[in-house]
Design a protein around this motif. Structure first.
Motif, PDB file in Angstrom:
ATOM      1  N   PRO A  21       1.791   4.907 -10.651  1.00 22.66           N
ATOM      2  CA  PRO A  21       0.832   5.932 -10.220  1.00 22.66           C
ATOM      3  C   PRO A  21       0.892   6.125  -8.712  1.00 22.66           C
ATOM      4  N   VAL A  22       0.589   7.334  -8.260  1.00 18.78           N
ATOM      5  CA  VAL A  22       0.611   7.621  -6.824  1.00 18.78           C
ATOM      6  C   VAL A  22      -0.701   8.287  -6.406  1.00 18.78           C
ATOM      7  N   VAL A  23      -1.161   7.901  -5.225  1.00 20.60           N
ATOM      8  CA  VAL A  23      -2.311   8.565  -4.607  1.00 20.60           C
ATOM      9  C   VAL A  23      -1.898   8.921  -3.185  1.00 20.60           C
ATOM     10  N   SER A  24      -2.006  10.198  -2.826  1.00 18.66           N
ATOM     11  CA  SER A  24      -1.534  10.665  -1.527  1.00 18.66           C
ATOM     12  C   SER A  24      -2.674  11.051  -0.608  1.00 18.66           C
ATOM     13  N   GLN A  25      -2.332  11.158   0.666  1.00 20.17           N
ATOM     14  CA  GLN A  25      -3.258  11.705   1.679  1.00 20.17           C
ATOM     15  C   GLN A  25      -4.571  10.915   1.671  1.00 20.17           C
ATOM     16  N   VAL A  26      -4.412   9.573   1.644  1.00 21.01           N
ATOM     17  CA  VAL A  26      -5.570   8.710   1.481  1.00 21.01           C
ATOM     18  C   VAL A  26      -6.197   8.367   2.839  1.00 21.01           C
ATOM     19  N   ALA A  27      -7.470   8.697   2.990  1.00 19.20           N
ATOM     20  CA  ALA A  27      -8.164   8.459   4.255  1.00 19.20           C
ATOM     21  C   ALA A  27      -9.022   7.198   4.217  1.00 19.20           C
ATOM     22  N   GLU A  28      -9.277   6.682   3.002  1.00 25.43           N
ATOM     23  CA  GLU A  28     -10.002   5.416   2.841  1.00 25.43           C
ATOM     24  C   GLU A  28      -9.393   4.697   1.657  1.00 25.43           C
ATOM     25  N   SER A  46      -3.194   8.804   4.998  1.00 25.16           N
ATOM     26  CA  SER A  46      -3.373   9.823   6.038  1.00 25.16           C
ATOM     27  C   SER A  46      -3.499   9.113   7.386  1.00 25.16           C
ATOM     28  N   ASP A  47      -3.237   9.822   8.452  1.00 21.31           N
ATOM     29  CA  ASP A  47      -3.388   9.184   9.767  1.00 21.31           C
ATOM     30  C   ASP A  47      -4.851   9.010  10.149  1.00 21.31           C
ATOM     31  N   ALA A  48      -5.754   9.539   9.331  1.00 14.44           N
ATOM     32  CA  ALA A  48      -7.176   9.361   9.605  1.00 14.44           C
ATOM     33  C   ALA A  48      -7.680   8.023   9.075  1.00 14.44           C
ATOM     34  N   ILE A  49      -6.816   7.253   8.390  1.00 10.14           N
ATOM     35  CA  ILE A  49      -7.291   6.057   7.684  1.00 10.14           C
ATOM     36  C   ILE A  49      -7.710   4.931   8.616  1.00 10.14           C
ATOM     37  N   ASN A  50      -7.060   4.806   9.761  1.00 10.35           N
ATOM     38  CA  ASN A  50      -7.371   3.678  10.649  1.00 10.35           C
ATOM     39  C   ASN A  50      -6.796   3.893  12.039  1.00 10.35           C
ATOM     40  N   HIS A  69       0.161   3.537  10.836  1.00  9.66           N
ATOM     41  CA  HIS A  69      -1.094   3.611  10.061  1.00  9.66           C
ATOM     42  C   HIS A  69      -0.918   2.932   8.701  1.00  9.66           C
ATOM     43  N   ALA A  70       0.244   3.105   8.084  1.00  8.73           N
ATOM     44  CA  ALA A  70       0.496   2.489   6.776  1.00  8.73           C
ATOM     45  C   ALA A  70       0.563   0.970   6.903  1.00  8.73           C
ATOM     46  N   ILE A  71       1.212   0.501   7.966  1.00  5.64           N
ATOM     47  CA  ILE A  71       1.305  -0.956   8.174  1.00  5.64           C
ATOM     48  C   ILE A  71      -0.088  -1.539   8.420  1.00  5.64           C
ATOM     49  N   GLU A  72      -0.866  -0.847   9.241  1.00  5.58           N
ATOM     50  CA  GLU A  72      -2.233  -1.311   9.517  1.00  5.58           C
ATOM     51  C   GLU A  72      -3.032  -1.389   8.206  1.00  5.58           C
ATOM     52  N   ALA A  73      -2.895  -0.369   7.366  1.00  5.00           N
ATOM     53  CA  ALA A  73      -3.615  -0.361   6.084  1.00  5.00           C
ATOM     54  C   ALA A  73      -3.182  -1.541   5.228  1.00  5.00           C
ATOM     55  N   ALA A  74      -1.880  -1.821   5.214  1.00  7.27           N
ATOM     56  CA  ALA A  74      -1.355  -2.932   4.412  1.00  7.27           C
ATOM     57  C   ALA A  74      -1.899  -4.265   4.930  1.00  7.27           C
ATOM     58  N   LEU A  75      -1.903  -4.419   6.257  1.00  7.05           N
ATOM     59  CA  LEU A  75      -2.395  -5.673   6.840  1.00  7.05           C
ATOM     60  C   LEU A  75      -3.869  -5.886   6.482  1.00  7.05           C
TER      61      LEU A  75
END
Lengths: 236, 322
Positions: A116-123, A155-159, A17-23
């Motif tokens: 800075p950090v932002v966690s549990q990000v769904a969008e 978060s795993d809900a992101i994509n 999910h993190a890689i997909e978000a980065a792409l």
């Protein structure tokens, strides 16, 4: 622009999910690259290659006998040092390393890098030097904005992570896959591996087993039986 | 031994999770103190005395108004170092996990999470930690101090000690530059009626088997009848049927009510992790082979759309008749 994510030994679903978000961030920006940064044994390359097949540009794997057994403080030290060399605009973490680093690694690395950090990000939206994330919390949703460079744990809900195409899988083989030691990234052996770890496992104890269960089958008429069961068990 | 418990609050009240951790810390003995961070939280902080905190440190500052972790790491790092605390305990939450992790890195301190038990043995703090998708428990410890722990929701029940309000010690708030670079721009709180799933003694949880978002009306009606709360699986939260604040499982909350009723939930391992500590598990599912039946006390094979309305009716009738 340069994108990054870090993780542990194997590519788990949370990291996908993190890689997909980065792409998607790089694709939306029309520039930049996704670098996969990880700490683990050399065989971790195999699982990280799925990220290359998805579209990431290269792998930087820190692999060193002196890093084995790293807990959170030690892992965050090694990854922070490795990331300093990559100089990312955005560091993305999966929500949870499969059963090891929990949701905590991103915040620890952010503190070391003083970002800075932002966690549990769904969008997630990245534009004009700012990241805007919608954080899921116990109480609802928070929209949090931070200036880049920043650390985001998704978060795993992101994509829905994409499946690598055949072309992607073939192309992955020729992408740079660098394995480096602690010294190469400037990590201190004293703060890495078991030596740098501040937690210990004392003993493995089994989880308590459950009592035998009862099975019933039917339609609306079995509601009586359920109620009787609950009354008998004194949970009502 | 000096222990500091981080007390998280929401909408003007201290949350039960951290108060449960405070209760356990008091039971373990030694000097137990607490810390409350926020803006306008002086009065709220005092109430921690009822749960046995001898001293409550209060960091009261507009920069701590938003529930963001990094300014709190700055505050706690100073407090823990100056106060010479041996243990720093948190109840696991999105906010607390980030604070504990940042603090671990800042102080080069050990952090154990998913903690489901705390004990003292030969003067050492020992924690029980759930691992490998909860298939095993580990006994874990720390090298050096401070020892940091994130305790899972529902592990310890808050108990009032009969004491009054505690002494309040103001904490000077000094915040690093980078800690203020993340800002809260908007907050939307989920609507909540009845108890939250962390507090509820009865939880009615819904999954895909409810068929549609409207299917949650069945779960809500049964929960109302039982005085319980409604929870949801990751699948239906991801599908947008129900808010994340109600999600139970590996990537949601861990709950341990007296009674957990699972409606149309197949019971993948990631869900099991969040609810297997429940006292009694009743599952209703059409599929007799659903994995959830492997760890349910009562397995009901049938159509929940037929059974649940009838069960709700019976519970309501029972309460009215009693």
């Amino acid at each position: 622009m340069r994108m990054d994510r870090s993780g542990e030994q194997a590519l788990n679903e949370f990291d996908a999910h993190a890689i997909e978000a980065a792409l998607r961030v790089v694709e939306a920006a029309g520039e930049g690259e996704v670098v996969l940064v990880s700490l683990g044994p050399p065989k971790a390359l195999e699982s990280l290659r799925r990220g290359l097949a998805m579209g990431a540009s290269r792998i930087l794997l820190v692999s060193d006998d002196s890093a084995a057994g790293s807990d959170l403080v030690a892992t965050s030290h090694v990854l922070a040092e490795a990331l300093r060399g990559v100089e990312p605009d955005l560091v993305l973490f999966g929500q949870q390393a499969s059963d090891s680093d929990g949701a905590v690694l991103g915040a620890a690395v952010a503190d070391r890098l003083r970002l800075p950090v932002v966690s549990q990000v769904a969008e997630l939206i990245v534009e004009e030097g700012t990241v805007r994330g919608r954080r899921q919390t116990e109480h609802g949703y928070d929209t949090i904005e931070a200036s880049l460079p920043a650390v985001v744990a998704v978060s795993d809900a992101i994509n829905e992570p994409r499946y690598p195409s055949l072309k992607g899988i073939m192309g992955a083989k020729s992408k740079p896959q660098e394995i480096v030691g602690l010294g190469d990234v400037g990590a201190d052996p004293v703060h890495s591996g078991e030596q740098g770890s501040k937690t210990v496992v004392l003993e493995i104890v089994g989880a308590p087993p459950r009592a035998e269960s009862r099975r019933i089958e039917g339609g609306a008429e079995i509601a009586d039986e359920i109620l009787a069961f609950l009354e008998e068990a004194k949970v009502l | 031994v000096k222990t500091l418990v981080f007390l998280e609050h929401h909408e003007g009240r201290l949350l039960p999770g951290p108060l449960g951790v405070l209760t356990r810390a008091v039971q373990l003995g030694g000097q137990t103190e607490a810390v409350v961070t926020g803006s306008g939280v002086q009065e709220l902080a005092r109430t921690a005395g009822r749960h046995g905190a001898e001293v409550v440190h209060v960091a009261d500052d507009p920069r701590l108004n938003a529930p963001l972790p990094q300014p709190r790491v700055d505050v706690l790092a100073g407090l823990v170092t100056r106060g010479g605390f041996d243990n720093v305990l948190f109840a696991q939450s999105v906010l607390a996990a980030d604070i504990a992790a940042g603090l671990a890195a800042r102080l080069e301190a050990g952090l154990n999470w998913d903690v489901v038990g705390l004990a003292e043995r030969e003067g050492q703090l020992v924690a029980k930690r759930a691992a490998l998708a909860d298939s095993i428990h580990l006994e874990v410890g720390w090298k050096g101090t401070p020892r940091l722990a994130l305790v899972r929701a529902g592990t310890f029940t808050p108990v009032e000690t009969g004491g009054g309000d505690s002494a309040v010690e103001p904490v000077a708030v000094e915040v690093e530059d980078f800690s203020t670079r993340a800002i809260l721009v908007e907050q939307s709180l989920a609507e909540q009626t009845g108890p939250s799933i962390e507090d509820a003694e009865v939880i009615v949880a819904g999954g895909r088997g409810l068929g549609a978002p409207e299917g949650f009306e069945l779960a809500e009606a049964l929960a109302r009848a039982l005085g319980g709360a409604v929870a949801a699986t990751r699948a239906v939260v991801d599908a947008g049927w129900y808010p994340y604040s109600t999600q139970v499982g590996q990537t949601g909350k861990t709950v341990s009510p007296k009674l957990y009723i699972a409606l149309g939930i197949s019971g993948a391992i990631q869900h099991k992790v969040g609810m297997q500590g429940s006292g009694m598990i009743v599952s209703i599912n059409k599929d007799g082979n659903a994995p959830i039946f492997e760890y349910s006390d009562l397995c009901v094979i049938g159509d929940l759309h037929e059974i649940v309305p009838k069960l709700t009716e019976l519970v309501n009738a029972r309460d009215n008749g009693a």
